[in-house]
Design a protein around this motif. Structure first.
Motif, PDB file in Angstrom:
ATOM      1  N   ASP A   1       7.441   2.843 -12.285  1.00 50.73           N
ATOM      2  CA  ASP A   1       6.652   1.931 -13.117  1.00 50.73           C
ATOM      3  C   ASP A   1       6.562   0.548 -12.484  1.00 50.73           C
ATOM      4  O   ASP A   1       7.067   0.308 -11.378  1.00 50.73           O
ATOM      5  CB  ASP A   1       7.243   1.842 -14.531  1.00 50.73           C
ATOM      6  CG  ASP A   1       8.740   1.521 -14.513  1.00 50.73           C
ATOM      7  OD1 ASP A   1       9.213   0.922 -13.519  1.00 50.73           O
ATOM      8  OD2 ASP A   1       9.440   1.870 -15.485  1.00 50.73           O
ATOM      9  N   VAL A   2       5.911  -0.358 -13.205  1.00 47.97           N
ATOM     10  CA  VAL A   2       5.708  -1.720 -12.702  1.00 47.97           C
ATOM     11  C   VAL A   2       7.041  -2.437 -12.518  1.00 47.97           C
ATOM     12  O   VAL A   2       7.210  -3.219 -11.577  1.00 47.97           O
ATOM     13  CB  VAL A   2       4.796  -2.517 -13.665  1.00 47.97           C
ATOM     14  CG1 VAL A   2       4.703  -3.969 -13.231  1.00 47.97           C
ATOM     15  CG2 VAL A   2       3.404  -1.897 -13.722  1.00 47.97           C
ATOM     16  N   TRP A   3       7.993  -2.168 -13.405  1.00 50.11           N
ATOM     17  CA  TRP A   3       9.310  -2.810 -13.280  1.00 50.11           C
ATOM     18  C   TRP A   3       9.938  -2.465 -11.934  1.00 50.11           C
ATOM     19  O   TRP A   3      10.446  -3.345 -11.226  1.00 50.11           O
ATOM     20  CB  TRP A   3      10.231  -2.356 -14.414  1.00 50.11           C
ATOM     21  CG  TRP A   3      11.575  -3.036 -14.365  1.00 50.11           C
ATOM     22  CD1 TRP A   3      11.923  -4.223 -14.932  1.00 50.11           C
ATOM     23  CD2 TRP A   3      12.745  -2.570 -13.662  1.00 50.11           C
ATOM     24  NE1 TRP A   3      13.228  -4.537 -14.636  1.00 50.11           N
ATOM     25  CE2 TRP A   3      13.761  -3.545 -13.855  1.00 50.11           C
ATOM     26  CE3 TRP A   3      13.027  -1.439 -12.896  1.00 50.11           C
ATOM     27  CZ2 TRP A   3      15.034  -3.402 -13.308  1.00 50.11           C
ATOM     28  CZ3 TRP A   3      14.291  -1.303 -12.345  1.00 50.11           C
ATOM     29  CH2 TRP A   3      15.282  -2.279 -12.557  1.00 50.11           C
ATOM     30  N   GLU A   4       9.904  -1.184 -11.570  1.00 54.91           N
ATOM     31  CA  GLU A   4      10.475  -0.781 -10.282  1.00 54.91           C
ATOM     32  C   GLU A   4       9.675  -1.372  -9.125  1.00 54.91           C
ATOM     33  O   GLU A   4      10.245  -1.825  -8.129  1.00 54.91           O
ATOM     34  CB  GLU A   4      10.502   0.745 -10.173  1.00 54.91           C
ATOM     35  CG  GLU A   4      11.527   1.393 -11.079  1.00 54.91           C
ATOM     36  CD  GLU A   4      11.759   2.865 -10.765  1.00 54.91           C
ATOM     37  OE1 GLU A   4      12.658   3.454 -11.379  1.00 54.91           O
ATOM     38  OE2 GLU A   4      11.052   3.417  -9.897  1.00 54.91           O
ATOM     39  N   GLU A   5       8.365  -1.364  -9.265  1.00 60.25           N
ATOM     40  CA  GLU A   5       7.502  -1.903  -8.213  1.00 60.25           C
ATOM     41  C   GLU A   5       7.820  -3.377  -7.963  1.00 60.25           C
ATOM     42  O   GLU A   5       7.979  -3.810  -6.809  1.00 60.25           O
ATOM     43  CB  GLU A   5       6.039  -1.734  -8.644  1.00 60.25           C
ATOM     44  CG  GLU A   5       5.025  -1.938  -7.550  1.00 60.25           C
ATOM     45  CD  GLU A   5       3.618  -1.603  -8.018  1.00 60.25           C
ATOM     46  OE1 GLU A   5       2.701  -1.688  -7.191  1.00 60.25           O
ATOM     47  OE2 GLU A   5       3.429  -1.270  -9.208  1.00 60.25           O
ATOM     48  N   THR A   6       7.929  -4.141  -9.036  1.00 67.96           N
ATOM     49  CA  THR A   6       8.230  -5.574  -8.924  1.00 67.96           C
ATOM     50  C   THR A   6       9.618  -5.800  -8.340  1.00 67.96           C
ATOM     51  O   THR A   6       9.819  -6.678  -7.486  1.00 67.96           O
ATOM     52  CB  THR A   6       8.136  -6.242 -10.309  1.00 67.96           C
ATOM     53  OG1 THR A   6       6.841  -5.996 -10.866  1.00 67.96           O
ATOM     54  CG2 THR A   6       8.355  -7.736 -10.210  1.00 67.96           C
TER      55      THR A   6
ATOM     56  N   ASP B   1       0.830  -1.208   0.000  1.00 64.17           N
ATOM     57  CA  ASP B   1       0.000   0.000   0.000  1.00 64.17           C
ATOM     58  C   ASP B   1       0.865   1.258   0.000  1.00 64.17           C
ATOM     59  O   ASP B   1       0.560   2.232  -0.700  1.00 64.17           O
ATOM     60  CB  ASP B   1      -0.934   0.002   1.212  1.00 64.17           C
ATOM     61  CG  ASP B   1      -1.939  -1.135   1.162  1.00 64.17           C
ATOM     62  OD1 ASP B   1      -2.467  -1.402   0.066  1.00 64.17           O
ATOM     63  OD2 ASP B   1      -2.189  -1.759   2.206  1.00 64.17           O
ATOM     64  N   VAL B   2       1.932   1.251   0.785  1.00 68.19           N
ATOM     65  CA  VAL B   2       2.851   2.397   0.788  1.00 68.19           C
ATOM     66  C   VAL B   2       3.504   2.539  -0.583  1.00 68.19           C
ATOM     67  O   VAL B   2       3.692   3.649  -1.098  1.00 68.19           O
ATOM     68  CB  VAL B   2       3.925   2.238   1.889  1.00 68.19           C
ATOM     69  CG1 VAL B   2       4.958   3.360   1.795  1.00 68.19           C
ATOM     70  CG2 VAL B   2       3.280   2.236   3.268  1.00 68.19           C
ATOM     71  N   LEU B   3       3.810   1.409  -1.195  1.00 68.57           N
ATOM     72  CA  LEU B   3       4.418   1.420  -2.524  1.00 68.57           C
ATOM     73  C   LEU B   3       3.468   2.023  -3.560  1.00 68.57           C
ATOM     74  O   LEU B   3       3.887   2.786  -4.439  1.00 68.57           O
ATOM     75  CB  LEU B   3       4.800  -0.008  -2.915  1.00 68.57           C
ATOM     76  CG  LEU B   3       5.806  -0.195  -4.054  1.00 68.57           C
ATOM     77  CD1 LEU B   3       7.092   0.580  -3.788  1.00 68.57           C
ATOM     78  CD2 LEU B   3       6.119  -1.679  -4.233  1.00 68.57           C
ATOM     79  N   VAL B   4       2.179   1.700  -3.448  1.00 64.21           N
ATOM     80  CA  VAL B   4       1.174   2.290  -4.343  1.00 64.21           C
ATOM     81  C   VAL B   4       1.158   3.808  -4.175  1.00 64.21           C
ATOM     82  O   VAL B   4       1.095   4.565  -5.152  1.00 64.21           O
ATOM     83  CB  VAL B   4      -0.228   1.707  -4.054  1.00 64.21           C
ATOM     84  CG1 VAL B   4      -1.311   2.515  -4.774  1.00 64.21           C
ATOM     85  CG2 VAL B   4      -0.303   0.254  -4.495  1.00 64.21           C
ATOM     86  N   TYR B   5       1.225   4.253  -2.920  1.00 65.82           N
ATOM     87  CA  TYR B   5       1.234   5.697  -2.657  1.00 65.82           C
ATOM     88  C   TYR B   5       2.471   6.349  -3.277  1.00 65.82           C
ATOM     89  O   TYR B   5       2.385   7.398  -3.914  1.00 65.82           O
ATOM     90  CB  TYR B   5       1.198   5.959  -1.151  1.00 65.82           C
ATOM     91  CG  TYR B   5       1.176   7.430  -0.813  1.00 65.82           C
ATOM     92  CD1 TYR B   5      -0.024   8.140  -0.792  1.00 65.82           C
ATOM     93  CD2 TYR B   5       2.358   8.135  -0.564  1.00 65.82           C
ATOM     94  CE1 TYR B   5      -0.046   9.499  -0.517  1.00 65.82           C
ATOM     95  CE2 TYR B   5       2.342   9.488  -0.292  1.00 65.82           C
ATOM     96  CZ  TYR B   5       1.140  10.165  -0.268  1.00 65.82           C
ATOM     97  OH  TYR B   5       1.118  11.514  -0.014  1.00 65.82           O
ATOM     98  N   MET B   6       3.627   5.722  -3.095  1.00 64.25           N
ATOM     99  CA  MET B   6       4.860   6.267  -3.674  1.00 64.25           C
ATOM    100  C   MET B   6       4.774   6.338  -5.195  1.00 64.25           C
ATOM    101  O   MET B   6       5.228   7.307  -5.814  1.00 64.25           O
ATOM    102  CB  MET B   6       6.055   5.399  -3.268  1.00 64.25           C
ATOM    103  CG  MET B   6       6.470   5.527  -1.826  1.00 64.25           C
ATOM    104  SD  MET B   6       7.978   4.560  -1.536  1.00 64.25           S
ATOM    105  CE  MET B   6       8.310   4.974   0.177  1.00 64.25           C
TER     106      MET B   6
END
Length: 296
Positions: free
Chosen positions: A275-280, A262-267
Motif C-alpha cells: 500500500d501507500v504506507w509501505e511505498e512512502t 518505477d520499479v516500486l510501482v511495478y512491485m
C-alpha cells in the motif's frame, strides 16, 4: 440546458461546475453538449478548460469516460492538456501521458486507439493507452488490428520511436502491457529469417528491455512464495513481516535513484509492496540510505 448559456460558464464557481459535470454525466443532455463541442471550437475549449482544472475529481473522470464523447473529442482534450502543461514549463511528454492516461478507463482508451492515423502520429500516447487495456479490451484491440490488416510487427514497431529508458518506464508502470508484450514476443513474431534487419533490431532491443523487467517479475514471484501477500495486506502495517520490506529495500538499493519509483510501482502492482504506507516508508528509507548510509 444551462450549459448553452454563456453566463453560466463565465460566472459558475468550481463547485457549481463540478456539480454540472456530475449531473450531466448521469444522462441529462450530455449527447447534446458533446455534439455542440464538436462544431463549436471556442465552446469546446471552454469546457475543456474546466475539465482540466477539475480532472482529479471523480465526476470529471466519469464525464470523460462517457461514450457520448467521441474519440475525436477525447483526443482534443488530451492535446488541450498537453498544451497547458507545455506552456507551464519543465515539460516531459512521457510524464504527461503517464498522468493523463489515468483519466481514461480501458474501454475509453480502446475507443481512442481506434483512431489509427492519429495514433500513428504519436507512438508515445499510443503505448500509454495500450497500457490501460485490460485482458478483455486487449482482445478487442487485436480484432481492430486484424480489421486494419495490421501485423504484430506493426504494433511492436511503435516502440522503435522511443528511447529505452522511456519504454522501460512505461512497462514498469503497466504490468498488463508488459505481460502482453511478453506473450507477443513468444507467439506473435515471425521467424528470424522472415524479419527485416530493422525488425530484428527492434525485436532484440525490446527483448532486452523485457528481460530487464523480468528480473523484477521473478523477484516478486520469489517473494510471493516466501510471504503470503494476501494475508499481509489484511494486517495493519505494524503486524506485517518486516523481512519482506527488508528484502525489497535491499534490492532497490542496487537500483539507480531515478529508476526506483518505477520499479516500486511495478512491485506494488504485483503485490510485493502492499500500500501507500509501505511505498512512502520505502522511499523515505532509500532517501536516508543515500544520504546517511542507513535506512532508519
Amino acid at each position: 440546458m444551462r450549459w448553452k448559456a454563456s453566463e453560466f460558464w463565465k460566472n459558475a464557481s468550481p463547485n457549481e461546475l463540478l456539480d454540472f459535470f456530475q449531473s450531466i454525466e448521469q444522462g441529462a443532455d450530455l449527447k447534446s453538449l458533446a455534439d455542440h463541442m464538436l462544431v463549436e471550437d471556442e465552446f469546446c475549449d471552454l469546457v475543456f478548460e474546466y475539465l482540466w482544472l477539475l480532472r482529479s475529481e471523480e465526476g470529471s473522470k466519469r464525464f470523460l469516460n462517457d461514450e457520448n464523447l467521441t474519440p475525436e473529442l477525447l483526443m482534443k482534450f488530451i492535446y488541450f492538456g498537453y498544451g497547458k502543461q507545455f506552456l507551464s514549463g519543465n515539460f516531459d511528454s512521457n510524464s504527461y501521458f503517464l498522468q493523463v492516461r489515468t483519466l481514461f478507463g480501458s474501454g475509453q482508451s480502446l475507443r481512442i486507439l481506434s483512431l489509427a492515423e492519429e495514433m500513428d502520429r504519436d507512438p508515445t500516447l499510443k503505448i500509454h493507452l495500450l497500457s490501460n487495456l485490460d485482458p478483455q479490451t486487449w482482445e478487442a484491440y487485436f480484432d481492430i488490428l486484424e480489421e486494419k490488416n495490421m501485423t504484430m510487427q506493426t504494433l511492436l514497431g511503435i516502440f522503435s520511436n522511443l528511447r529505452e529508458n522511456e519504454i522501460r518506464k512505461i512497462l514498469l508502470n503497466s504490468h498488463t502491457l508488459y505481460y502482453y508484450l511478453r506473450m507477443m514476443m513468444v507467439s506473435g513474431i515471425k521467424k528470424s529469417n522472415e524479419q527485416t534487419p530493422k525488425e530484428m533490431e527492434n525485436r532484440m532491443r525490446l527483448v532486452s528491455i523485457l528481460e530487464s523487467i523480468r528480473v523484477w517479475e521473478t523477484f516478486c514471484q520469489n517473494l510471493g512464495e516466501r510471504f503470503d501477500f494476501k494475508k499481509e495486506s489484511a494486517l495493519s502495517p505494524n503486524k506485517r513481516d518486516p523481512d519482506r520490506l527488508s528484502l525489497v529495500l535491499r534490492e532497490l538499493t542496487k537500483v539507480p535513484s531515478l529508476d526506483r519509483e518505477d520499479v516500486l510501482v511495478y512491485m506494488k502492482s504485483n503485490g510485493a509492496v502492499i500500500d501507500v504506507w509501505e511505498e512512502t516508508t520505502i522511499l523515505s528509507a532509500l532517501g536516508n540510505f543515500d544520504r546517511d548510509g542507513k535506512y532508519f
